[in-house]
Write a protein that holds these residues in place. Structure first.
Motif, PDB file in Angstrom:
ATOM      1  N   ARG A  40       0.823  -1.221   0.000  1.00 53.15           N
ATOM      2  CA  ARG A  40       0.000   0.000   0.000  1.00 53.15           C
ATOM      3  C   ARG A  40       0.847   1.257   0.000  1.00 53.15           C
ATOM      4  NH1 ARG A  40      -3.308   0.513   4.766  1.00 53.15           N
ATOM      5  NH2 ARG A  40      -1.783  -0.855   5.770  1.00 53.15           N
ATOM      6  N   ALA A  41       2.043   1.188   0.587  1.00 53.22           N
ATOM      7  CA  ALA A  41       2.904   2.372   0.618  1.00 53.22           C
ATOM      8  C   ALA A  41       3.224   2.848  -0.797  1.00 53.22           C
ATOM      9  CB  ALA A  41       4.200   2.068   1.383  1.00 53.22           C
ATOM     10  N   ASP A  97       1.413  -0.145   9.308  1.00 56.26           N
ATOM     11  CA  ASP A  97       2.534  -0.367   8.393  1.00 56.26           C
ATOM     12  C   ASP A  97       3.410   0.890   8.352  1.00 56.26           C
ATOM     13  OD1 ASP A  97       4.266  -0.695   6.254  1.00 56.26           O
ATOM     14  OD2 ASP A  97       2.750  -1.559   4.931  1.00 56.26           O
ATOM     15  N   PRO A  98       4.696   0.804   8.775  1.00 55.45           N
ATOM     16  CA  PRO A  98       5.548   1.999   8.771  1.00 55.45           C
ATOM     17  C   PRO A  98       5.754   2.567   7.372  1.00 55.45           C
ATOM     18  CG  PRO A  98       6.832   0.024   9.280  1.00 55.45           C
ATOM     19  CD  PRO A  98       5.399  -0.366   9.334  1.00 55.45           C
ATOM     20  N   VAL A 151       3.512   2.713   5.016  1.00 53.53           N
ATOM     21  CA  VAL A 151       2.337   3.535   4.746  1.00 53.53           C
ATOM     22  C   VAL A 151       2.421   4.844   5.519  1.00 53.53           C
ATOM     23  CG1 VAL A 151      -0.171   3.671   5.004  1.00 53.53           C
ATOM     24  CG2 VAL A 151       0.896   1.552   4.187  1.00 53.53           C
ATOM     25  N   ARG A 152       2.858   4.777   6.779  1.00 56.21           N
ATOM     26  CA  ARG A 152       2.993   6.013   7.568  1.00 56.21           C
ATOM     27  C   ARG A 152       4.002   6.965   6.912  1.00 56.21           C
ATOM     28  NH1 ARG A 152       3.555   2.277  11.812  1.00 56.21           N
ATOM     29  NH2 ARG A 152       5.648   3.008  12.370  1.00 56.21           N
ATOM     30  N   ARG A 153       5.085   6.390   6.401  1.00 57.52           N
ATOM     31  CA  ARG A 153       6.087   7.226   5.733  1.00 57.52           C
ATOM     32  C   ARG A 153       5.484   7.932   4.522  1.00 57.52           C
ATOM     33  NH1 ARG A 153       7.957   6.905   1.230  1.00 57.52           N
ATOM     34  NH2 ARG A 153       7.188   4.765   0.924  1.00 57.52           N
ATOM     35  N   ALA A 154       4.800   7.175   3.679  1.00 51.08           N
ATOM     36  CA  ALA A 154       4.228   7.764   2.468  1.00 51.08           C
ATOM     37  C   ALA A 154       3.129   8.772   2.795  1.00 51.08           C
ATOM     38  CB  ALA A 154       3.681   6.653   1.572  1.00 51.08           C
ATOM     39  N   ALA A 155       2.373   8.507   3.868  1.00 50.20           N
ATOM     40  CA  ALA A 155       1.256   9.391   4.222  1.00 50.20           C
ATOM     41  C   ALA A 155       1.726  10.727   4.774  1.00 50.20           C
ATOM     42  CB  ALA A 155       0.356   8.704   5.249  1.00 50.20           C
ATOM     43  N   ALA A 156       2.963  10.798   5.286  1.00 52.84           N
ATOM     44  CA  ALA A 156       3.440  12.047   5.903  1.00 52.84           C
ATOM     45  C   ALA A 156       3.393  13.200   4.908  1.00 52.84           C
ATOM     46  CB  ALA A 156       4.858  11.843   6.446  1.00 52.84           C
ATOM     47  N   GLY A 157       3.905  12.976   3.703  1.00 54.63           N
ATOM     48  CA  GLY A 157       3.868  14.038   2.700  1.00 54.63           C
ATOM     49  C   GLY A 157       2.478  14.261   2.147  1.00 54.63           C
ATOM     50  N   GLU A 204       6.507   8.317  17.077  1.00 55.14           N
ATOM     51  CA  GLU A 204       7.104   7.480  16.035  1.00 55.14           C
ATOM     52  C   GLU A 204       8.474   6.957  16.454  1.00 55.14           C
ATOM     53  OE1 GLU A 204       7.274   5.155  13.325  1.00 55.14           O
ATOM     54  OE2 GLU A 204       5.623   6.549  12.878  1.00 55.14           O
ATOM     55  N   ARG A 205       8.752   5.697  16.125  1.00 55.32           N
ATOM     56  CA  ARG A 205      10.041   5.093  16.437  1.00 55.32           C
ATOM     57  C   ARG A 205      10.786   4.638  15.187  1.00 55.32           C
ATOM     58  NH1 ARG A 205       9.058   7.590  19.981  1.00 55.32           N
ATOM     59  NH2 ARG A 205       8.781   7.081  22.200  1.00 55.32           N
ATOM     60  N   ASP A 206      10.108   4.615  14.061  1.00 54.59           N
ATOM     61  CA  ASP A 206      10.748   4.173  12.824  1.00 54.59           C
ATOM     62  C   ASP A 206      11.520   5.343  12.201  1.00 54.59           C
ATOM     63  OD1 ASP A 206      10.743   3.802   9.710  1.00 54.59           O
ATOM     64  OD2 ASP A 206      10.367   1.801  10.535  1.00 54.59           O
ATOM     65  N   GLU A 207      12.816   5.129  11.942  1.00 54.31           N
ATOM     66  CA  GLU A 207      13.680   6.209  11.460  1.00 54.31           C
ATOM     67  C   GLU A 207      13.212   6.757  10.114  1.00 54.31           C
ATOM     68  OE1 GLU A 207      17.226   8.713  11.405  1.00 54.31           O
ATOM     69  OE2 GLU A 207      16.089   7.680  12.965  1.00 54.31           O
ATOM     70  N   ARG A 208      12.806   5.894   9.201  1.00 55.19           N
ATOM     71  CA  ARG A 208      12.399   6.366   7.878  1.00 55.19           C
ATOM     72  C   ARG A 208      11.132   7.210   7.958  1.00 55.19           C
ATOM     73  NH1 ARG A 208      11.562   2.165   3.565  1.00 55.19           N
ATOM     74  NH2 ARG A 208      11.759   3.984   2.222  1.00 55.19           N
ATOM     75  N   VAL A 209      10.244   6.852   8.857  1.00 58.41           N
ATOM     76  CA  VAL A 209       9.026   7.650   9.015  1.00 58.41           C
ATOM     77  C   VAL A 209       9.364   9.009   9.606  1.00 58.41           C
ATOM     78  CG1 VAL A 209       6.720   7.733  10.016  1.00 58.41           C
ATOM     79  CG2 VAL A 209       7.672   5.534   9.296  1.00 58.41           C
TER      80      VAL A 209
END
Length: 671
Positions: free
Chosen positions: A78-79, A121-122, A124-130, A153-158
């Motif tokens: 989904r990301a 899903d991290p 998806v969270r990353r993609a949703a930020a922008g 948040e704990r995931d570095e990429r997010v």
């Protein structure tokens, strides 16, 4: 997910390759359990429905189904679908058309991305930020969400994506919402310092550079270099994805040339882009990247150095020398990146000439590249050394010419060596004389040799050139390209090629008429023979040779006076290049700069691709070109290269323009 998909008249909609009747299959493929099918479908979406960023009516029709896909947790990848939606809706152009409609449709469903910001899903969270900043039109809610996500948040990429979204927020809402913009900048400033990790701090600094330069630390470059090295240490040395071994295939080389630390590359690209014209800071940053203990950082630095040098004319010597230091790297990716960039730099690669020479001297196997498919080519290190104009390449090229395998493209590097390459002329001439006239690859063999011998002014090559013109059968593949190159070579040789006069006259009624007239004028100076041909082409509005004909008429000088009405008409209409070429021809023919100086100044300023044509005219005019000397001086003083749309040829074109400007101002131009 796909309710109503069969009710859409997809056959009547279009994408990059025609009818969109295949789009339902692509959409269903995105939801497949098979990863290969999902990737194939995603490739199809980018390849046709969103081809090179385009938005079509079929793209707009896909938006509701793509939104439905990202809302279903059972859908894999989904990301990537969220990224696709962001790319489709990231549009700030005209208020109508499919692109604007797609953006508006996504903004109308901004609540979808609000939910996805907290997805399990991290990716998806990353993609949703922008997506939040782009499509949720409630700035207060967006800022609250981003602040909240940073806290938990704990995931570095997010976290990196959230920092990027803060920068995007600040740029989007200033100055309309000064208070919230200031809050976004405050959050970025906080993220740019301890106790946050080096990756997040680098991301925050890159965003601050683009939206609040005054909040950057005074010691920005040392800070960034230190953080970059801290990040590399944290990433560790285990499992470096360098793959220098394996077959020398195109796919393999492309894999090695790609940055294997794409996240690090993105962080530093963002910072370089934001620093923009702060070239000294960017050069210092590149030097820090290129001296990093981590080969991944150095590899990213090599590619970013190329980006800087393509755009800016100053500050390249030290980074280029450091790129040269990477040639001895054990990692195949880093070595290949350094070679690829140095080949592109041409004369600007001179600071790396010593390591290039050492490499091709002690590793002769690098002088020729034997690909798995296709003909051998000149090895990158030797191409770069010759492209830099270093005379030490000449004996090495002589060894290649004397060997059993001679790459067809060897002749292409000869012009960069100037007079130093004259000793190679006999061997080049012999090879041209042995090119089979009926070979299917006659163009690949002959054209580089013709260019080389013309650049060397080798008058003894005339018989070999005439052999091509007289002997090539009509059905030979790309015969016209060989003919054109042979004619150009004869024109460069001028009066020394007088024995070619019958052949050139014979070409005046062919598709090569203008090129033949150009060469015939250089060889014989017979205006009566060439003027009718040039007038014919000039008067034909459908001829693609009109600018070339105008340029040749300008070289004829006063002998071209019968063409003045047509040249004046052409200078007043048509595209910028045609107008500039015709205006230059009138100036050279009639000595009337006054009426056309505004045309030339306007073309120079508004259409950079005309600058070389105009500079060559000014150079040929000698002292009479003085009315435009101020434009040439301004060009020489400009820090930025003159074209941003010429791809890999940008540096070579710019160096040629600067050389012509200097020659014109020094009175060294040639008619």
């Amino acid at each position: 997910m796909f309710r109503g998909i069969d009710e859409v008249d997809w056959a009547s909609l279009r994408h990059a390759y025609g009818s969109a009747e295949d789009v339902p299959g692509l959409l269903r493929g995105l939801a497949s359990a098979d990863p290969v099918e999902r990737q194939t479908a995603l490739d199809g979406m980018y390849g046709a429905v969103h081809h090179q960023g385009g938005v079509y009516d079929s793209t707009l029709a896909c938006v509701p189904f793509l939104l439905a896909l990202v809302g279903r947790e059972e859908v894999r990848d989904r990301a990537e679908v969220v990224d696709l939606l962001v790319s489709i809706g990231d549009f700030d152009g005209a208020p109508d058309g499919p692109a604007a409609s797609a953006r508006d449709a996504l903004r109308a469903r901004g609540d979808v991305f609000e939910r996805l910001a907290g997805d399990a899903d991290p990716g998806v969270r990353r993609a949703a930020a922008g997506a939040l900043v782009r499509f949720l039109d409630r700035p207060a809610r967006v800022l609250d969400l981003v602040r909240e996500r940073i806290t938990v948040e704990r995931d570095e990429r997010v976290l990196l994506a959230l920092a990027e979204s803060l920068g995007l927020f600040a740029r989007r809402y200033r100055p309309a919402d000064a208070a919230r913009t200031a809050e976004a900048v405050r959050l970025l400033t906080e993220l740019s310092g301890p106790p946050h990790g080096p990756g997040l701090r680098l991301a925050a600094l890159g965003q601050l550079a683009g939206c609040a330069e005054d909040r950057l630390p005074a010691d920005l470059v040392p800070t960034v270099v230190r953080l970059l090295r801290d990040r590399s240490e944290q990433r560790g040395r285990a499992g470096h994805p360098y793959d220098g071994s394996g077959p020398d295939t195109l796919a393999g080389r492309l894999r090695r040339l790609r940055p294997s630390d794409e996240e690090g590359a993105r962080l530093l690209r963002t910072l370089h882009a934001a620093l923009g014209s702060r070239v000294p800071d960017r050069v210092a940053l590149l030097c820090g990247q290129l001296t990093s203990p981590d080969p991944l950082d150095r590899c990213n630095g090599v590619w970013m150095s190329a980006g800087l040098i393509r755009e800016w004319r100053t500050g390249h010597a030290q980074p280029v020398a450091l790129i040269g230091n990477q040639l001895g790297a054990k990692e195949g990716r880093l070595h290949d990146a350094a070679v690829a960039v140095l080949v592109e730099l041409l004369a600007l690669a001179a600071p790396a000439a010593d390591p290039l020479h050492a490499l091709v001297t002690y590793r002769p196997e690098l002088r020729i590249r034997h690909a798995e498919r296709g003909a051998p080519t000149l090895g990158g290190p030797l191409r770069a050394l010759a492209g830099a104009g270093d005379a030490r390449a000449v004996p090495l090229l002589a060894e290649v010419l004397a060997g059993p395998v001679v790459p067809n493209d060897l002749g292409l590097v000869i012009p960069h060596l100037g007079g130093a390459a004259v000793p190679l002329a006999p061997a080049l001439r012999r090879r041209l004389a042995r090119v089979p006239l009926d070979a299917s690859d006659v163009r690949e063999r002959a054209v580089p040799l013709l260019s080389a011998l013309a650049a060397l002014g080798d008058v003894e090559s005339v018989p070999a050139v005439l052999r091509l013109l007289r002997g090539m059968p009509d059905g030979v593949r790309q015969r016209d390209a060989v003919t054109a190159a042979a004619v150009r070579a004869l024109g460069v040789l001028g009066g020394a090629a007088r024995e070619a006069t019958p052949e050139l006259r014979g070409l005046l009624e062919t598709d090569s008429a203008v090129a033949a007239a150009d060469a015939l004028w250089s060889v014989t100076g017979d205006a009566d023979a060439v003027l009718p041909v040039l007038l014919r082409e000039l008067s034909d509005p459908g001829s693609g040779q009109r600018p070339h004909a105008a340029a040749v008429l300008g070289r004829l000088g006063v002998a071209a006076r019968p063409a003045l009405p047509g040249l004046r008409e052409m200078a007043a209409s048509g595209d910028a290049w045609a107008r500039a070429t015709a205006a230059c021809a009138v100036w050279r023919t009639a000595g009337e700069p006054e009426g056309f100086l505004p045309v030339l100044r306007s073309a120079w300023a508004e259409h950079p691709r005309t600058r070389t044509t105009i500079a060559e005219c000014v150079s040929a005019l000698g002292p009479a070109g003085a009315p435009l000397h101020d434009v040439l001086r301004a060009e020489l003083a400009a820090p930025r290269r003159h074209r941003s749309d010429s791809g890999g040829h940008r540096i070579g074109e710019d160096l040629a323009l600067l050389r012509t400007c200097r020659e014109a101002l020094a009175g060294q131009g040639h008619p």
